[in-house]
Design a protein around this motif. Sequence first.
Motif, short mmCIF file in Angstrom:
data_model
loop_
_atom_site.label_atom_id
_atom_site.label_comp_id
_atom_site.label_asym_id
_atom_site.label_seq_id
_atom_site.Cartn_x
_atom_site.Cartn_y
_atom_site.Cartn_z
N VAL A 1 0.84 -1.20 0.00
CA VAL A 1 0.00 0.00 0.00
C VAL A 1 0.88 1.25 0.00
N ILE A 2 1.98 1.21 0.73
CA ILE A 2 2.87 2.37 0.80
C ILE A 2 3.43 2.71 -0.58
N VAL A 3 3.94 1.71 -1.29
CA VAL A 3 4.56 2.02 -2.59
C VAL A 3 3.51 2.49 -3.60
N CYS A 4 2.29 1.98 -3.49
CA CYS A 4 1.23 2.45 -4.38
C CYS A 4 0.86 3.89 -4.08
N GLU A 5 0.91 4.26 -2.81
CA GLU A 5 0.64 5.66 -2.46
C GLU A 5 1.78 6.57 -2.94
N LEU A 6 3.00 6.10 -2.85
CA LEU A 6 4.12 6.87 -3.39
C LEU A 6 3.96 7.06 -4.89
N ASP A 7 3.49 6.03 -5.57
CA ASP A 7 3.25 6.12 -7.01
C ASP A 7 2.19 7.17 -7.32
N ARG A 8 1.14 7.22 -6.49
CA ARG A 8 0.09 8.24 -6.68
C ARG A 8 0.65 9.64 -6.48
N VAL A 9 1.48 9.80 -5.46
CA VAL A 9 2.06 11.12 -5.18
C VAL A 9 2.91 11.58 -6.36
N HIS A 10 3.70 10.67 -6.91
CA HIS A 10 4.51 11.00 -8.08
C HIS A 10 3.64 11.40 -9.26
N ALA A 11 2.53 10.69 -9.45
CA ALA A 11 1.63 10.98 -10.57
C ALA A 11 0.97 12.34 -10.40
N VAL A 12 0.66 12.71 -9.16
CA VAL A 12 0.04 14.02 -8.91
C VAL A 12 0.98 15.14 -9.37
N ALA A 13 2.26 14.99 -9.10
CA ALA A 13 3.23 16.01 -9.52
C ALA A 13 3.27 16.14 -11.03
N VAL A 14 3.16 15.02 -11.73
CA VAL A 14 3.15 15.06 -13.19
C VAL A 14 1.86 15.68 -13.70
N ARG A 15 0.74 15.34 -13.06
CA ARG A 15 -0.54 15.91 -13.47
C ARG A 15 -0.55 17.43 -13.29
N GLU A 16 0.11 17.91 -12.25
CA GLU A 16 0.20 19.35 -12.03
C GLU A 16 0.98 20.02 -13.16
N GLU A 17 2.03 19.37 -13.64
CA GLU A 17 2.80 19.92 -14.76
C GLU A 17 1.96 19.91 -16.03
N VAL A 18 1.20 18.84 -16.24
CA VAL A 18 0.32 18.77 -17.40
C VAL A 18 -0.68 19.92 -17.37
N ALA A 19 -1.25 20.18 -16.19
CA ALA A 19 -2.21 21.27 -16.05
C ALA A 19 -1.56 22.62 -16.32
N SER A 20 -0.30 22.78 -15.87
CA SER A 20 0.42 24.02 -16.11
C SER A 20 0.63 24.24 -17.60
N LEU A 21 0.99 23.19 -18.32
CA LEU A 21 1.18 23.31 -19.76
C LEU A 21 -0.15 23.54 -20.47
N ALA A 22 -1.21 22.92 -19.96
CA ALA A 22 -2.53 23.10 -20.58
C ALA A 22 -2.97 24.55 -20.53
N ALA A 23 -2.55 25.26 -19.50
CA ALA A 23 -2.92 26.67 -19.36
C ALA A 23 -2.29 27.53 -20.45
N GLN A 24 -1.28 26.98 -21.13
CA GLN A 24 -0.59 27.73 -22.18
C GLN A 24 -1.15 27.46 -23.58
N ILE A 25 -2.15 26.62 -23.66
CA ILE A 25 -2.83 26.39 -24.94
C ILE A 25 -3.78 27.57 -25.17
N PRO A 26 -3.88 28.16 -26.36
CA PRO A 26 -3.42 27.62 -27.65
C PRO A 26 -2.05 28.08 -28.10
N SER A 27 -1.26 28.72 -27.23
CA SER A 27 0.06 29.16 -27.68
C SER A 27 0.98 27.97 -27.96
N LEU A 28 0.69 26.84 -27.33
CA LEU A 28 1.46 25.62 -27.58
C LEU A 28 0.75 24.75 -28.61
#
Length: 206
Positions: free
Chosen positions: A65-92
């Motif tokens: 359960v611990i390693v799966c939660e660590l995996d979720r935490v890592h994914a959240v950080a990536v999703r935040e970056e995706v959201a940050s890039l999405a805010a730059q559309i349509p310039s990207l």
Amino acid sequence: MTSEILEPRRRPSQERSHVKFDHLLQVSRELLTEVGFEKFTCEEVAHRAGLPIGTLYQFFANKYVIVCELDRVHAVAVREEVASLAAQIPSLDWLDLLDRLLEHLVTLWRTDPSRRAVWHAVQSTPATRATAAVTERELAAEVARVLAPLTPGTPRDRRRIIAEVLVHVTYSMLNFSIRDGQEHEEAVIELKRLLAAYLLAAESTT
């Protein structure tokens, strides 16, 4: 048969519990990176965290359960970056989006060895793999939403599959790129070529 999805027994609702929960995860990340999953134990996590083992078990039933939660935490950080890039559309456009996202992920994998350790750990059992697959699909859903305005001619179901392929191949290649503790820049270059060609082909066949 569907594998059990592994989640914490409870998530903290008060600040004091949040601090303990996050501290246990941070110690777990450090221990996992240091000793590997085979030697990783809940008892050692609690000892290094300076907390009773009962406190750990209030949140986590076992090390899986611990390693799966660590995996979720890592994914959240990536999703935040995706959201940050999405805010730059349509310039990207989607090639710019892909390149910038991959560069961000490459930096994470090279500077944080726990990402590879967690990725390997969640491959250890059917339940951890199934749980990691859910986390991966949630990330892919975010990528699909970002791709929507960039690939308007692609049907929604096909875009979802494209996003899932992008995420899965990227994670696999990122771990390949830092195999044996070395940085393999050529693997990252090939990953960019591979995904760009895939997206071009996918877009041209819609």
